[in-house]
Enzyme design. Structure first.
Site, PDB file in Angstrom:
ATOM      1  N   HIS A  29       7.004  31.994  68.725  1.00 43.69           N
ATOM      2  CA  HIS A  29       7.507  30.523  68.352  1.00 43.69           C
ATOM      3  C   HIS A  29       8.238  30.348  66.934  1.00 43.69           C
ATOM      4  CE1 HIS A  29       6.603  25.990  67.946  1.00 43.69           C
ATOM      5  NE2 HIS A  29       7.896  26.313  68.309  1.00 43.69           N
TER       6      HIS A  29
ATOM      7  N   SER B 219       8.296  26.358  73.009  1.00 40.04           N
ATOM      8  CA  SER B 219       7.226  25.539  71.866  1.00 40.04           C
ATOM      9  C   SER B 219       6.199  24.813  72.620  1.00 40.04           C
ATOM     10  CB  SER B 219       8.012  24.461  71.219  1.00 40.04           C
ATOM     11  OG  SER B 219       8.710  23.574  72.153  1.00 40.04           O
TER      12      SER B 219
ATOM     13  N   ASN C 117       1.653  22.126  66.824  1.00 38.53           N
ATOM     14  CA  ASN C 117       2.059  21.052  67.693  1.00 38.53           C
ATOM     15  C   ASN C 117       0.755  20.229  68.118  1.00 38.53           C
ATOM     16  OD1 ASN C 117       4.617  20.798  67.456  1.00 38.53           O
ATOM     17  ND2 ASN C 117       5.102  22.208  69.269  1.00 38.53           N
TER      18      ASN C 117
ATOM     19  N   GLU D 230       4.600  31.411  65.302  1.00 37.48           N
ATOM     20  CA  GLU D 230       3.304  31.552  65.874  1.00 37.48           C
ATOM     21  C   GLU D 230       3.325  32.652  66.927  1.00 37.48           C
ATOM     22  OE1 GLU D 230       1.645  27.210  66.390  1.00 37.48           O
ATOM     23  OE2 GLU D 230       3.221  27.424  67.436  1.00 37.48           O
TER      24      GLU D 230
END
Length: 652
Positions: free
Chosen positions: A143, A122, A194, A155
């Site tokens: 991900h 991540s 993120n 992802e």
């Protein structure tokens, strides 16, 4: 390697992420071996999968017997044995670069040359992980989000050496396991979700640290005013305050004082019993509507998230659509930051950032070059016709983000495409439905169908978060979409498979006909929220099934089965799922082959006559009948009848 070449998968890790990914891959029909360093860890992961599959089976959320899925899962401790004959490896080891490099060095030796090596990291660099192998072109990020069984997003991340073939194959594999992939085309810190999510908690932390707001004011305003699923401080407590702290430290970014204080006091959130809220002696995240304040500068937070999105787009890391999809599916946002920015106005966002940057000289406010470029070009958002996205006028082309539209000859098929929200209605979805219908070619279209994407719902109601910020007096405008559907001059059919509740139920009732699978459920749960159906539900239901049953549906807020809905007269047919497509096709074919002008008049007379006296309604019917006698379709219909052939109506 292509998707067709993938038959056998290895998942390295049997913890929460590892066994979750294993379960997802096995449910999709692939043979998978789950490996970890100790047999006890592997056994626990295997048992967790068994428990999860049993629960899914009890809820009817999987089509297969849990035992059949488990039969596709093997377990292993020896790495070489686990990966020696697999086509894809998904590594879900702890987030330690040295450990991952060690694993990939072994994978380089133990796997076939063409095997794809995917990391579920991540935060760590795919490019650096790939340096441990002699085939960096086969290394890619994959991900998943926690928990993998429930979270739809994955992802797909390019490392510096990742080949297009590798990334495209993994993208297709993600789709094959019934997840939604987005491309992250450059190996940037934080990837997409993120990166954009970071300012959500970070900027709120700076605001509270400067005594410009309280924790409760920040959380309440972002949830109840702006529609986010939880506030920034509640989210920090859930994920662990130390996690965000270490991410910022490793990236060399300043940390808000309030975050520093919590980490130093070992008050890290729910896992320690106390964070921004008290979960042991207090009521946890106990903010509410009363904590919302007009003084809280929510635009400051959203502007920073939008700015991060603009950086990613400008650097060719991701597209606006990929970012918005990622934030909706990965973070539960009601809409993506790019779409929200286009509504707000990019000039307004840029002005906020520039003002803050001039006042503070803090790097976090420096506007992205791409954002500045858009504004300088006059591409300031929806009102300007272009921002992050392009917008067509009422009669122009338009790229739909919440709908899939297929015009196949005389059939206009509209698919509500928000499966992650069970196709719940928000402002964008309702606006796009109206745009499709208002710009439809009536010379071509003879019938419109509505259905829901995914396998759970036609439409589960209104997405409350999707109407965040709307004022009470603006709510009345929400009903215009239902009237547009109701008044559309061609027959409309709702194809219902799954939940059909609240606003979704009202959309179906606004259609002329409704066909549903026997698995479907209908109802108006609004009363349980202190609301009433606001899209015509109270009135259309009364007219369809009478006062007693309509009031039962509305007052009790309970769901009824498709069979009962058919018995009551709410829908035309309740059919077995295996027969659903065929029955719907029969309805569509009958209308397509029918006389367009007569169908148009019949719909108008029936809709308008419903609210008129019987005498007035009969007069409308008689007038319509007389007008139709002069049409070419009537001549064709009578001639075909006399000649014992099928008529070919042309709508004249």
């Amino acid at each position: 390697m292509s998707l067709d070449d993938i038959d056998r998968v290895a998942v390295l890790g049997a913890g929460n992420m590892g066994h979750g990914i294993t379960e997802v891959v096995a449910m999709a029909g692939y043979d998978v071996v789950m490996r970890d360093i100790e047999q006890e860890i592997v056994d626990e992961g295997y048992q967790d999968i068994e428990w999860s599959l049993e629960k899914l089976g009890e809820k009817g959320l999987i089509d297969e017997d849990p035992g059949d899925v488990m039969a596709r899962i093997e377990t292993e401790v020896d790495l070489e044995t686990a990966v020696s004959d697999v086509d894809l490896v998904i590594e879900a080891a702890p987030e330690q670069m040295d450990l991952k490099k060690e694993i990939y060095g072994d994978l380089d030796e133990f796997t076939p040359a063409e095997t794809i090596l995917a990391s579920n990291t991540s935060s760590l660099s795919i490019t650096e992980i790939a340096t441990a192998t002699d085939k960096p072109d086969t290394v890619v990020g994959m991900h998943f989000f926690n928990p993998p069984v429930k979270m739809d997003l994955v992802e797909v991340i390019y490392g510096a050496e990742t080949s297009d073939e590798t990334a495209e194959t993994v993208y297709e594999f993600v789709e094959a396991i019934d997840k939604t992939p987005i491309y992250v085309r450059k190996d940037v810190n934080g990837f997409v979700v993120n990166s954009v999510l970071g300012p959500f908690g970070d900027e709120a932390g700076w605001m509270v640290s400067a005594d410009e707001a309280t924790v409760r004011e920040a959380d309440a305003t972002m949830v109840h005013e702006r529609g986010y699923p939880m506030g920034p401080f509640e989210l920090g407590d859930l994920t662990g305050i130390d996690i965000g702290y270490h991410v910022r430290k490793e990236a060399g970014k300043p940390v808000p004082p309030i975050v520093e204080e919590k980490v130093e006091a070992d008050e890290l959130g729910q896992k320690t019993g106390k964070g921004y809220y008290d979960y042991e002696d207090g009521d946890g995240a106990d903010y509410g509507h009363d904590d919302v304040t007009e003084d809280f500068d929510w635009l400051r937070i959203e502007a920073r998230m939008i700015n991060e999105a603009a950086k990613l787009i400008g650097d060719d890391v991701a597209t606006p659509d990929a970012i918005d999809t990622g934030m909706r599916l990965g973070a539960g946002f009601p809409e993506g930051p790019c779409r929200r920015a286009d509504k707000l106005g990019l000039d307004r966002v840029l002005d906020k950032l520039q003002t803050l940057y001039e006042q503070t000289q803090a790097d976090r406010y420096e506007p992205a070059d791409y954002l500045v470029e858009l504004v300088n070009q006059g591409h300031t958002g929806e009102d300007a016709g272009q921002g992050f996205y392009e917008y067509g006028g009422s009669d122009g082309d338009r790229e739909y983000r919440t709908l899939n539209v297929l015009e196949d000859g005389e059939v206009l098929a509209i698919e509500l495409d928000r499966p992650e929200r069970m196709n719940a209605l928000n402002e964008d979805l309702m606006d796009e439905i109206e745009h499709v219908l208002n710009s439809a070619d009536l010379d071509t279209v003879r019938v419109v169908t509505f259905e829901g994407a995914g396998d759970r719902a036609f439409c589960a109601g209104a997405d409350i978060g999707g109407f965040a910020g709307a004022k009470p007096w603006e709510r009345g405008t929400i009903t215009s979409m239902f009237e547009t559907v109701n008044d559309f001059p061609r027959p409309t059919i709702a194809k219902v498979d799954g939940y059909c509740l609240g606003g979704g139920h009202e959309l179906a009732l606004a259609c002329d006909m409704r066909v549903a699978t026997t698995d479907s459920e209908f109802g108006f749960p609004e009363i349980n929220l202190g609301l009433l159906p606001g899209g015509g539900g109270t009135q259309r239901t009364m007219r369809m099934i009478g006062e007693a049953r309509a009031k039962e549906l509305v007052f009790r807020g309970e769901r009824i089965s498709a069979e009962k809905a058919e018995d009551w007269g709410l829908i035309n047919r309740a059919v077995d799922p295996d027969e659903f497509d065929d029955v719907c096709a029969e309805f569509v074919d009958d209308i397509v082959e029918g006389p367009p002008v007569a169908l148009d008049y019949a719909k108008k007379v029936m809709n308008r006559g419903e609210d008129a006296s019987l005498e007035a309604a009969l007069t409308m019917e008689s007038q319509g009948f007389g007008l139709l006698l002069s049409t070419e379709d009537v001549l064709e219909g009578t001639s075909a009848f006399a000649e014992d052939r099928d008529p070919e109506f042309e709508g004249k």
